[in-house]
Design a protein around this motif. Sequence first.
Motif, PDB file in Angstrom:
ATOM      1  N   SER A 119      87.182  36.256 -96.710  1.00  0.00           N
ATOM      2  CA  SER A 119      88.478  36.639 -97.261  1.00  0.00           C
ATOM      3  C   SER A 119      88.725  35.940 -98.585  1.00  0.00           C
ATOM      4  O   SER A 119      87.917  35.120 -99.024  1.00  0.00           O
ATOM      5  N   LYS A 120      89.880  36.212 -99.175  1.00  0.00           N
ATOM      6  CA  LYS A 120      90.282  35.550-100.414  1.00  0.00           C
ATOM      7  C   LYS A 120      90.393  34.042-100.219  1.00  0.00           C
ATOM      8  O   LYS A 120      90.263  33.278-101.159  1.00  0.00           O
ATOM      9  N   ARG A 121      90.673  33.616 -99.004  1.00  0.00           N
ATOM     10  CA  ARG A 121      90.875  32.198 -98.707  1.00  0.00           C
ATOM     11  C   ARG A 121      89.569  31.462 -98.411  1.00  0.00           C
ATOM     12  O   ARG A 121      89.582  30.266 -98.149  1.00  0.00           O
ATOM     13  N   GLY A 122      88.457  32.171 -98.379  1.00  0.00           N
ATOM     14  CA  GLY A 122      87.179  31.540 -98.076  1.00  0.00           C
ATOM     15  C   GLY A 122      86.520  32.194 -96.878  1.00  0.00           C
ATOM     16  O   GLY A 122      86.532  33.406 -96.741  1.00  0.00           O
ATOM     17  N   LEU A 123      85.992  31.388 -95.985  1.00  0.00           N
ATOM     18  CA  LEU A 123      85.251  31.892 -94.835  1.00  0.00           C
ATOM     19  C   LEU A 123      85.820  31.299 -93.554  1.00  0.00           C
ATOM     20  O   LEU A 123      86.203  30.132 -93.520  1.00  0.00           O
TER      21      LEU A 123
ATOM     22  N   MET B 234      91.311  32.776-104.863  1.00  0.00           N
ATOM     23  CA  MET B 234      90.182  33.687-104.995  1.00  0.00           C
ATOM     24  C   MET B 234      90.740  35.083-105.248  1.00  0.00           C
ATOM     25  O   MET B 234      91.663  35.512-104.578  1.00  0.00           O
ATOM     26  N   SER B 235      90.173  35.797-106.182  1.00  0.00           N
ATOM     27  CA  SER B 235      90.645  37.131-106.524  1.00  0.00           C
ATOM     28  C   SER B 235      90.038  38.182-105.593  1.00  0.00           C
ATOM     29  O   SER B 235      89.126  37.898-104.810  1.00  0.00           O
ATOM     30  N   ASP B 236      90.549  39.417-105.738  1.00  0.00           N
ATOM     31  CA  ASP B 236      89.998  40.524-104.951  1.00  0.00           C
ATOM     32  C   ASP B 236      88.521  40.732-105.265  1.00  0.00           C
ATOM     33  O   ASP B 236      87.732  41.018-104.371  1.00  0.00           O
ATOM     34  N   LEU B 237      88.156  40.582-106.539  1.00  0.00           N
ATOM     35  CA  LEU B 237      86.756  40.734-106.927  1.00  0.00           C
ATOM     36  C   LEU B 237      85.895  39.666-106.266  1.00  0.00           C
ATOM     37  O   LEU B 237      84.824  39.947-105.732  1.00  0.00           O
ATOM     38  N   MET B 238      86.387  38.431-106.264  1.00  0.00           N
ATOM     39  CA  MET B 238      85.630  37.347-105.631  1.00  0.00           C
ATOM     40  C   MET B 238      85.505  37.577-104.128  1.00  0.00           C
ATOM     41  O   MET B 238      84.470  37.268-103.544  1.00  0.00           O
ATOM     42  N   GLU B 239      86.558  38.145-103.511  1.00  0.00           N
ATOM     43  CA  GLU B 239      86.480  38.464-102.090  1.00  0.00           C
ATOM     44  C   GLU B 239      85.419  39.523-101.848  1.00  0.00           C
ATOM     45  O   GLU B 239      84.606  39.401-100.923  1.00  0.00           O
ATOM     46  N   THR B 240      85.390  40.544-102.691  1.00  0.00           N
ATOM     47  CA  THR B 240      84.390  41.605-102.562  1.00  0.00           C
ATOM     48  C   THR B 240      82.981  41.033-102.709  1.00  0.00           C
ATOM     49  O   THR B 240      82.079  41.378-101.943  1.00  0.00           O
ATOM     50  N   VAL B 241      82.805  40.143-103.665  1.00  0.00           N
ATOM     51  CA  VAL B 241      81.496  39.507-103.869  1.00  0.00           C
ATOM     52  C   VAL B 241      81.123  38.677-102.643  1.00  0.00           C
ATOM     53  O   VAL B 241      79.972  38.718-102.185  1.00  0.00           O
TER      54      VAL B 241
ATOM     55  N   PRO C  60      86.681  28.127-100.427  1.00  0.00           N
ATOM     56  CA  PRO C  60      85.703  28.781-101.314  1.00  0.00           C
ATOM     57  C   PRO C  60      84.695  27.810-101.937  1.00  0.00           C
ATOM     58  O   PRO C  60      83.521  28.154-102.102  1.00  0.00           O
ATOM     59  N   GLU C  61      85.119  26.581-102.233  1.00  0.00           N
ATOM     60  CA  GLU C  61      84.204  25.596-102.820  1.00  0.00           C
ATOM     61  C   GLU C  61      83.061  25.232-101.877  1.00  0.00           C
ATOM     62  O   GLU C  61      81.999  24.805-102.328  1.00  0.00           O
ATOM     63  N   GLY C  62      83.246  25.414-100.587  1.00  0.00           N
ATOM     64  CA  GLY C  62      82.224  25.072 -99.600  1.00  0.00           C
ATOM     65  C   GLY C  62      81.185  26.150 -99.373  1.00  0.00           C
ATOM     66  O   GLY C  62      80.224  25.943 -98.630  1.00  0.00           O
ATOM     67  N   ILE C  63      81.368  27.304-100.049  1.00  0.00           N
ATOM     68  CA  ILE C  63      80.421  28.419 -99.875  1.00  0.00           C
ATOM     69  C   ILE C  63      80.022  29.016-101.216  1.00  0.00           C
ATOM     70  O   ILE C  63      79.666  30.185-101.305  1.00  0.00           O
ATOM     71  N   GLU C  64      80.065  28.184-102.255  1.00  0.00           N
ATOM     72  CA  GLU C  64      79.715  28.677-103.593  1.00  0.00           C
ATOM     73  C   GLU C  64      78.256  29.091-103.694  1.00  0.00           C
ATOM     74  O   GLU C  64      77.931  30.072-104.332  1.00  0.00           O
TER      75      GLU C  64
END
Length: 124
Positions: free
Chosen positions: A44-48, A1-8, A84-88
């Motif tokens: 975080s970048k790693r998910g939740l 996950m990128s920094d942008l995806m983390e921010t989102v 991340p796939e579990g919180i799309e």
Amino acid sequence: MSDLMETVLIERTRALIPDENVEQKRMFGSTCFMVHGNMLVCASKRGLMARVGTAQQEEAVARPFASVCKMGGRPMPGFIRVEPEGIESDEDLKSWIDMARSYVSALPPKTARPKKPKTGKTAK
């Protein structure tokens, strides 16, 4: 996950917790959301990371993309890591927030601890 995806993810999480009792705080290299001083979730970048408690742990890890969190290789009972796939979808993210809130809202509020005075060469 990128920094942008983390921010989102942080923005999505904040939008799903529209509560004045929630505080955002930097912890564990991510952004944590606290309710009355108790950690609810961390984005975080790693998910939740969701704090669901040990009573809900078995139910939580049975969900897709979920596992018990590990810190330094040791399991952290009651804390669940969601890939991340579990919180799309917002629906999936909200279900994790709701599960965490059901546990955390039953905890007593934490009182702020006084900060320890700095000592040694770094003290100013």
